[in-house]
Structures are given as C-alpha cells and as structure tokens.
Design a protein around this motif. Sequence first.
Motif, PDB file in Angstrom:
ATOM      1  N   UNK A  74      25.489 -44.843  16.530  1.00  0.00           N
ATOM      2  CA  UNK A  74      25.766 -44.141  15.280  1.00  0.00           C
ATOM      3  C   UNK A  74      24.919 -44.581  14.100  1.00  0.00           C
ATOM      4  N   UNK A  75      24.356 -45.797  14.141  1.00  0.00           N
ATOM      5  CA  UNK A  75      23.511 -46.260  13.037  1.00  0.00           C
ATOM      6  C   UNK A  75      22.041 -46.318  13.439  1.00  0.00           C
ATOM      7  N   UNK A  76      21.697 -45.700  14.550  1.00  0.00           N
ATOM      8  CA  UNK A  76      20.321 -45.771  15.050  1.00  0.00           C
ATOM      9  C   UNK A  76      19.556 -44.529  14.587  1.00  0.00           C
ATOM     10  N   UNK A  77      18.623 -44.689  13.659  1.00  0.00           N
ATOM     11  CA  UNK A  77      17.878 -43.522  13.155  1.00  0.00           C
ATOM     12  C   UNK A  77      17.142 -42.804  14.281  1.00  0.00           C
ATOM     13  N   UNK A  78      17.139 -41.475  14.205  1.00  0.00           N
ATOM     14  CA  UNK A  78      16.443 -40.672  15.192  1.00  0.00           C
ATOM     15  C   UNK A  78      17.273 -40.315  16.405  1.00  0.00           C
ATOM     16  N   UNK A  80      20.562 -39.169  16.126  1.00  0.00           N
ATOM     17  CA  UNK A  80      21.765 -38.572  15.563  1.00  0.00           C
ATOM     18  C   UNK A  80      22.443 -37.610  16.533  1.00  0.00           C
ATOM     19  N   UNK A  81      21.682 -36.820  17.271  1.00  0.00           N
ATOM     20  CA  UNK A  81      22.291 -35.872  18.200  1.00  0.00           C
ATOM     21  C   UNK A  81      23.080 -36.602  19.281  1.00  0.00           C
ATOM     22  N   UNK A  82      22.512 -37.674  19.825  1.00  0.00           N
ATOM     23  CA  UNK A  82      23.209 -38.464  20.837  1.00  0.00           C
ATOM     24  C   UNK A  82      24.465 -39.109  20.259  1.00  0.00           C
ATOM     25  N   UNK A  83      24.346 -39.608  19.042  1.00  0.00           N
ATOM     26  CA  UNK A  83      25.480 -40.264  18.408  1.00  0.00           C
ATOM     27  C   UNK A  83      26.635 -39.285  18.205  1.00  0.00           C
ATOM     28  N   UNK A  84      26.318 -38.084  17.787  1.00  0.00           N
ATOM     29  CA  UNK A  84      27.375 -37.102  17.536  1.00  0.00           C
ATOM     30  C   UNK A  84      27.992 -36.613  18.841  1.00  0.00           C
ATOM     31  N   UNK A  85      27.170 -36.495  19.875  1.00  0.00           N
ATOM     32  CA  UNK A  85      27.720 -36.143  21.190  1.00  0.00           C
ATOM     33  C   UNK A  85      28.660 -37.237  21.692  1.00  0.00           C
ATOM     34  N   UNK A  86      28.297 -38.493  21.441  1.00  0.00           N
ATOM     35  CA  UNK A  86      29.150 -39.607  21.858  1.00  0.00           C
ATOM     36  C   UNK A  86      30.484 -39.572  21.116  1.00  0.00           C
ATOM     37  N   UNK A  87      30.457 -39.294  19.819  1.00  0.00           N
ATOM     38  CA  UNK A  87      31.699 -39.191  19.056  1.00  0.00           C
ATOM     39  C   UNK A  87      32.543 -38.024  19.536  1.00  0.00           C
ATOM     40  N   UNK A  88      31.895 -36.897  19.816  1.00  0.00           N
ATOM     41  CA  UNK A  88      32.625 -35.732  20.297  1.00  0.00           C
ATOM     42  C   UNK A  88      33.290 -36.012  21.643  1.00  0.00           C
ATOM     43  N   UNK A  89      32.560 -36.690  22.538  1.00  0.00           N
ATOM     44  CA  UNK A  89      33.124 -37.063  23.834  1.00  0.00           C
ATOM     45  C   UNK A  89      34.347 -37.957  23.667  1.00  0.00           C
ATOM     46  N   UNK A 103      36.869 -46.032  18.174  1.00  0.00           N
ATOM     47  CA  UNK A 103      35.907 -46.971  17.597  1.00  0.00           C
ATOM     48  C   UNK A 103      34.508 -46.406  17.788  1.00  0.00           C
ATOM     49  N   UNK A 104      33.866 -46.039  16.685  1.00  0.00           N
ATOM     50  CA  UNK A 104      32.493 -45.518  16.724  1.00  0.00           C
ATOM     51  C   UNK A 104      31.538 -46.698  16.641  1.00  0.00           C
ATOM     52  N   UNK A 105      30.797 -46.930  17.708  1.00  0.00           N
ATOM     53  CA  UNK A 105      29.910 -48.085  17.779  1.00  0.00           C
ATOM     54  C   UNK A 105      28.589 -47.806  17.058  1.00  0.00           C
ATOM     55  N   UNK A 106      28.197 -48.751  16.211  1.00  0.00           N
ATOM     56  CA  UNK A 106      27.042 -48.562  15.330  1.00  0.00           C
ATOM     57  C   UNK A 106      25.720 -48.671  16.076  1.00  0.00           C
ATOM     58  N   UNK A 107      25.576 -49.713  16.912  1.00  0.00           N
ATOM     59  CA  UNK A 107      24.315 -49.949  17.603  1.00  0.00           C
ATOM     60  C   UNK A 107      23.420 -50.938  16.885  1.00  0.00           C
ATOM     61  N   UNK A 108      22.273 -51.175  17.482  1.00  0.00           N
ATOM     62  CA  UNK A 108      21.315 -52.146  16.959  1.00  0.00           C
ATOM     63  C   UNK A 108      20.375 -51.451  15.976  1.00  0.00           C
ATOM     64  N   UNK A 109      20.429 -51.878  14.732  1.00  0.00           N
ATOM     65  CA  UNK A 109      19.600 -51.270  13.681  1.00  0.00           C
ATOM     66  C   UNK A 109      19.753 -52.108  12.425  1.00  0.00           C
ATOM     67  N   UNK A 110      18.936 -51.795  11.423  1.00  0.00           N
ATOM     68  CA  UNK A 110      19.048 -52.469  10.129  1.00  0.00           C
ATOM     69  C   UNK A 110      18.384 -51.604   9.068  1.00  0.00           C
ATOM     70  N   UNK A 111      18.734 -51.892   7.814  1.00  0.00           N
ATOM     71  CA  UNK A 111      18.071 -51.225   6.708  1.00  0.00           C
ATOM     72  C   UNK A 111      18.783 -49.989   6.209  1.00  0.00           C
ATOM     73  N   UNK A 112      18.232 -49.422   5.147  1.00  0.00           N
ATOM     74  CA  UNK A 112      18.857 -48.285   4.475  1.00  0.00           C
ATOM     75  C   UNK A 112      18.849 -47.018   5.322  1.00  0.00           C
ATOM     76  N   UNK A 113      17.798 -46.821   6.115  1.00  0.00           N
ATOM     77  CA  UNK A 113      17.770 -45.633   6.974  1.00  0.00           C
ATOM     78  C   UNK A 113      18.893 -45.677   7.990  1.00  0.00           C
ATOM     79  N   UNK A 118      24.342 -43.987   9.767  1.00  0.00           N
ATOM     80  CA  UNK A 118      25.707 -44.395  10.109  1.00  0.00           C
ATOM     81  C   UNK A 118      26.720 -43.628   9.262  1.00  0.00           C
ATOM     82  N   UNK A 119      26.489 -43.562   7.977  1.00  0.00           N
ATOM     83  CA  UNK A 119      27.413 -42.855   7.083  1.00  0.00           C
ATOM     84  C   UNK A 119      27.510 -41.379   7.467  1.00  0.00           C
TER      85      UNK A 119
END
Length: 254
Positions: A74-78, A80-89, A103-113, A118-119
């Motif tokens: 969910x916090x991994x830029x680029x 987004x489609x996979x993240x939303x499919x995971x939430x929908x599932x 629990x929506x898992x954020x993933x490995x990432x950092x920074x404002x992007x 994530x938001x």
Amino acid sequence: MLRFSANLGFLWQELSLPDAIRAAKAAGFDAVECHYPYDVSATAVCEALQETKLTMLGLNTIRGNAEAGDNGLAAVPGREDEARQASEQAIDYAAATGTLNVHVMAGKASGETARAAFVANLRHACELAAKAGITILIEPLNHHDAPGYFLQTSEQALEIIAAVGAPNIKLMFDCYHLQITQGDLTRRLQKYLNSIGHIQIASVPDRREPDHGEIDYRYIFRLLEELGYDRPVGAEYRPATSTDAGLQWLKDYR
C-alpha cells in the motif's frame, strides 16, 4: 477481565484454519484472527466460526510477491493497482466471514512519495470497507523483523490516520513491535487508546508466549482493565514448542 484472541497465523499452524478455530475455542480463547486466509474457502471458515460462536477479529492484505521480498504493497509507489486489488480481496473475504478488521500492509518504502501512495490507497480501502462495516488497521512494524518497512512508529501511524481522514481507520498497537521500536508502552496506551483498533501481544525479544521477557504483561493487562479496554487482545506469538503446551499464561490469567 480481559478477553483474548488467538492469532492463527502463528498458533496451531499444524492445523487447517477451520480446525485451528476449533482448537482456539477448546483452549478458552474468546475470538480468533489470522494473517492470510485466502487459500481456505470463506464457507469453511464461516462454518467453524458459527460452530464455535467465535468472531474473526482481523486478517491482513497479502504481502505481494513474498519471494521477491514484498511485505505489503500500500505504500509502494507505482504499485497502486496491486495494492488496491489486495485491499479489495481482503475486504471481500472479511465481509464474507464476518471479520471485523482488515490490516492493510504498507510494504517496504520511504519518503513523501510513499506516504502519498499509502494515504491514497488507505482512503480507497476505507471507502470500500465502510460499505461492509469493516475497520481498516495500520500497524507499525519494528526494523529487526521488518527491515525497510514504511510504517515504524505509533506517531507516524497516527499522522497517517489523520491524513486519511476516515472514521473507520485505526491503529494496530502491537506491544511486541512498539516495545522494540519505541518502548514507553504505558504512556502510549494511555494517550492513544481512542485511536487503537486492536492490541496484540508477544514476549520481547523472542516473540514467544507473553509470560517472560522485558514486558511485564501482568502489568499491561491490569492497565488495560483500568483503562476500560473492552475488546479481545490478540495473542500473536510464536509458540516455543506446541501451542497447547504454551498456554499456561492464559490459564494463569483466568
């Protein structure tokens, strides 16, 4: 007196999920929760829940490609489609099984992007979950167990929750993770209680039964009772031997 939920991602792993639900009931747990139940039919899970009269408190969105090192999306830029499919599932499965939280898992990432992704993805998840009366949870994970994970502190989680601005998003307060990362559990529980959707426990540092280590859970349990916490606390630990052999902590509390 507190109630407890068996996290079946760690407990009774040798059993199928429906049989693990039955084992949790027999052991005296008041509810259950799990990690990734998607290989098990929702019908079979519902049958076990109805038989035992237990509630499923929560489940996780998928990690993604775990072999490639994904730990959420969910916090991994680029992605987004996979993240939303995971939430929908996850929301669909939760709705089918009467599960209260995702629990929506954020993933490995950092920074404002990553924060922006994530938001946005959490807003999408909250909108879908609200239609089914489901709460979205986000959980800070410690840097030893989850190196590079985007969400690491309770304050960061609360800032994200405020930015999402939905009424159905809460903090997953995992005492194990937060003790390693930040400590000061008493003050954090007192201060953030109204923002907490679920609490989980395990010993620190070995993540085993909550009857030893640097957290005195007898004190934590009394504190939660004094604070009026009225939801089951999640036992999310790795048994030292078998699950059944390690349940003396639960018997002692009862």
